[in-house]
Structure formats: C-alpha cells, structure tokens
Write an enzyme that holds these catalytic residues in place. Sequence first.
Site, short mmCIF file in Angstrom:
data_model
loop_
_atom_site.label_atom_id
_atom_site.label_comp_id
_atom_site.label_asym_id
_atom_site.label_seq_id
_atom_site.Cartn_x
_atom_site.Cartn_y
_atom_site.Cartn_z
N ASP A 138 13.71 -35.96 -53.03
CA ASP A 138 15.00 -36.18 -52.38
C ASP A 138 14.84 -35.74 -50.92
O ASP A 138 14.59 -34.57 -50.64
CB ASP A 138 16.06 -35.32 -53.10
CG ASP A 138 17.42 -35.29 -52.40
OD1 ASP A 138 17.57 -35.91 -51.33
OD2 ASP A 138 18.33 -34.63 -52.95
N LYS B 61 23.41 -37.88 -44.14
CA LYS B 61 23.04 -36.61 -43.53
C LYS B 61 22.40 -36.85 -42.16
O LYS B 61 22.88 -36.39 -41.16
CB LYS B 61 22.09 -35.82 -44.43
CG LYS B 61 22.61 -35.61 -45.86
CD LYS B 61 23.80 -34.66 -45.90
CE LYS B 61 24.61 -34.73 -47.19
NZ LYS B 61 23.97 -34.18 -48.35
N TRP C 270 21.04 -29.10 -55.14
CA TRP C 270 20.80 -30.54 -55.32
C TRP C 270 19.64 -30.79 -56.27
O TRP C 270 19.67 -31.74 -57.07
CB TRP C 270 20.57 -31.21 -53.97
CG TRP C 270 21.74 -31.08 -53.04
CD1 TRP C 270 21.73 -30.60 -51.77
CD2 TRP C 270 23.12 -31.42 -53.32
NE1 TRP C 270 23.00 -30.61 -51.24
CE2 TRP C 270 23.86 -31.11 -52.17
CE3 TRP C 270 23.78 -31.95 -54.43
CZ2 TRP C 270 25.25 -31.32 -52.09
CZ3 TRP C 270 25.16 -32.15 -54.35
CH2 TRP C 270 25.87 -31.84 -53.20
C1 LIG Z 1 24.22 -34.14 -49.76
C2 LIG Z 1 23.02 -34.14 -50.59
C3 LIG Z 1 23.01 -34.73 -51.86
C4 LIG Z 1 24.26 -35.32 -52.50
O1 LIG Z 1 24.57 -36.55 -51.92
P1 LIG Z 1 25.85 -37.41 -52.36
O2 LIG Z 1 25.62 -38.69 -51.62
O3 LIG Z 1 27.06 -36.68 -51.91
O4 LIG Z 1 25.80 -37.60 -53.83
C5 LIG Z 1 21.83 -34.75 -52.56
N1 LIG Z 1 20.71 -34.21 -52.05
C6 LIG Z 1 20.68 -33.62 -50.84
C7 LIG Z 1 19.42 -33.03 -50.34
C8 LIG Z 1 21.83 -33.57 -50.07
O5 LIG Z 1 21.80 -32.99 -48.87
#
Ligand SMILES: *Cc1c(COP(=O)(O)O)cnc(C)c1O
Length: 362
Positions: free
Chosen positions: A171, A195, A101
């Site tokens: 993130d 998540k 990511w």
């Molecule tokens: C799942 C995830 C993403 C991607 O998210 P999407 O909404 O599917 O684009 C980005 N960063 C992290 C840390 C993730 O767990």
Amino acid sequence: MSRVYNFSAGPAVLPEEVLREAADEMLDYNGSGMSVMEISHRSKLFQNIIDEAEKDLRDLMQIPDNYKVLWIQGGGHVQFAMVPLNLMKHKKADYVITGQWAKKAWQEAQKYGDARAAASSAESGFTYIPKAEEIEIREDADYVYICLNNTIYGTAWHELPDTKGKPLIADISSCFLSEPLDVSKFGMLWGGVQKNVGPAGVAIAIIREDLIRPDIEEFVPTMLRYDTYANSGSLYNTPPVYTIYMCGKVFKWLKRQGGLEAMQKRNQEKAAILYDFLDHSSMFVPTAEKDSRSLMNVTFVTNDKELDSLFVKEAEQAGLVSLKGHRSVGGMRASIYNAMPKEGVVKLVEFMKDFEAKHANR
Ligand SMILES: *Cc1c(COP(=O)(O)O)cnc(C)c1O
C-alpha cells in the site's frame, strides 16, 4: 483569495498550478464546449486523457511492460478486500502490521483466508518498522503485504523485507510518487490517490500481469476482480473521469518538476527542516523512531494534551491548517506531500519556534 498552508493527511494539498489549469478548463475542455465532468467516458476526448495519464505515470515510475496500471474506485478500503480476493491463491498470506492501515488490510484478509501477522510494531504504538529478523514469512504464503508509508504514525519502510520469493504487495497511498521506487521488486503496488496524487475517488493498482488470475472464485463480484479492469482498460463501467483527469495533470506537473528524483530531493529537504527542528526542540517531541521516519507525514507531540490543542488552534489562526494528529493517536501531524512548498514547512517551523518561546513557562 487567500490560500492557506494545508497539512492535511488526505484529501490533501494539490499543486496550485494544477488547480489553476483545471479552473481555466472548467467550462470548456480542449475546445469541446464541455467540462471534463460532462464528457462521455467512451469519448475519444476521455480516452486520450486516461491513455496519457497512464503513459505519464509509466514514465515517472518507470513501470515495466509486464505490469498493468488499473484505476479502481472505492479507495483504500476496497483494495484491502481486493488483494486477498484476487491474490490469495492458497488462502495463506503474511501481513506486516505497522499501523492502522496495515491492520485493517490484515483484518479484511482474515475474512477470506489464513492471514497471519508476520511481525507487528503494535506494542510500541507503531513507532517503528520491524527489522528484517523480526519478520517471519511462511514458506507457503501466497504473498507478503506491507504498508510502505504509515500515514497515521509517520513511519516508512526504508528497506524492503526479504519475502523469500513471495510477491510483495504494498500500500503506497501516502508516499505515492514521493520518490523513485523499483516497481520490479513488487508483485503489486496500490495507492489511493487522495493523499499525494489527486482528488479522492480512485486507487491506482500497478500489478504484475502474471498475478492477475482469471481463475479466482466465482463468487467474487465482477467489480472486485483485477482482470475486469485489466481486460477493459479500467473502462468496464463509468470510471471517476474527473479524478483521473486531475491525476493526469498532477503527473504532468511532476514531470515539469523534474520527475521523482527531483521530488525526492525536495521532500528530503522539507522533512529535514522539520525533523531538525523537532530533534532540538525543548517542547515538541517527534514520535517516530529515527530510522523509521516518514518523509511525508511528520508526527509529534508536546506531551501535554492541552498544549497540543492550543498549538493546533493557534496554528490554524496563522494559516497553517489541519495539523491535528489522527483521531486514533492525537498529538500533531504535518503531512508535507509533494504539493506542499518548502515555504510552508519553513513557515511552520517559524511558527513552532514562536509558540515554544511564548509558552515556555507553562
Ligand atoms: C488513507 C489511507 C488508506 C485508506 O484509504 P481510503 O481511500 O480512505 O479507504 C489506506 N492506506 C493508507 C496508507 C492511507 O494513508
């Protein structure tokens, strides 16, 4: 009805209490005679939902007044683009590459400017978080970007990097609300809610007001500008009303659980049960380095691909589902987010012990 223990990395388990509440309100929200899915985003009813959700989130995370809370559709991948489009003022930014990511965010930023890898743990297969001395921050970087919890590899930052005064952008998708965080240490935090917070459909950005620039380049689409959301209370166009409503319910649930300190304690307890077992197992091997371990995503292998598959299959038959590792790395991953009860983790470890005994002589 029978519910399973769901270890999916995302979309992921939600608190049963919240799902029941939502079910009760499905046909008639708050005496309106309508479902939340059917009400106008311009109605007072919805304004209350989004206002209260923001207030509860601010309480939970103790978000300082000079930070805005923005609800943005498009999930994580849209944030990979919005961060550079809005924050790369001089077209220079440093990214710490700790997994897929972070890498994807970095690659997206390269389309727009000079995005450099300040450090990377790629050569080890992303099993650890780079140490402070490995991270090279440029004097003229507009920001430093990290992924706080690496969902796929089961690693997490336990100490923030020294950014030499540059805004830290993180993130937090897969550790959102899992433990207290000092928001003031970041220029911006963002997380896809699917998540650890709510149903898919939105990312929440928590951004320091001075970083929201009205003077970004003309070509940036309206819906990819942070100021569009900041100036409209995230209601420039139709937001994902149901997702926001569900996030609000989860915030209230978290408050009832005792807030983020209580969640941290619980999450530490749950993770310890699993890691302790893994550290002593003769079949299962944890893949993240000890000092970089995530509390949310626990990754492990048996070092035998067939046995891994068999494990995932037999676990599913026992009501322990979605334990397969990310398609890019294989093995197993148990995501033990806020809504995973301790009993689920205990059940998983019991199952692993039995599996180990049963297949010991393989
Ligand atoms: C799942 C995830 C993403 C991607 O998210 P999407 O909404 O599917 O684009 C980005 N960063 C992290 C840390 C993730 O767990």
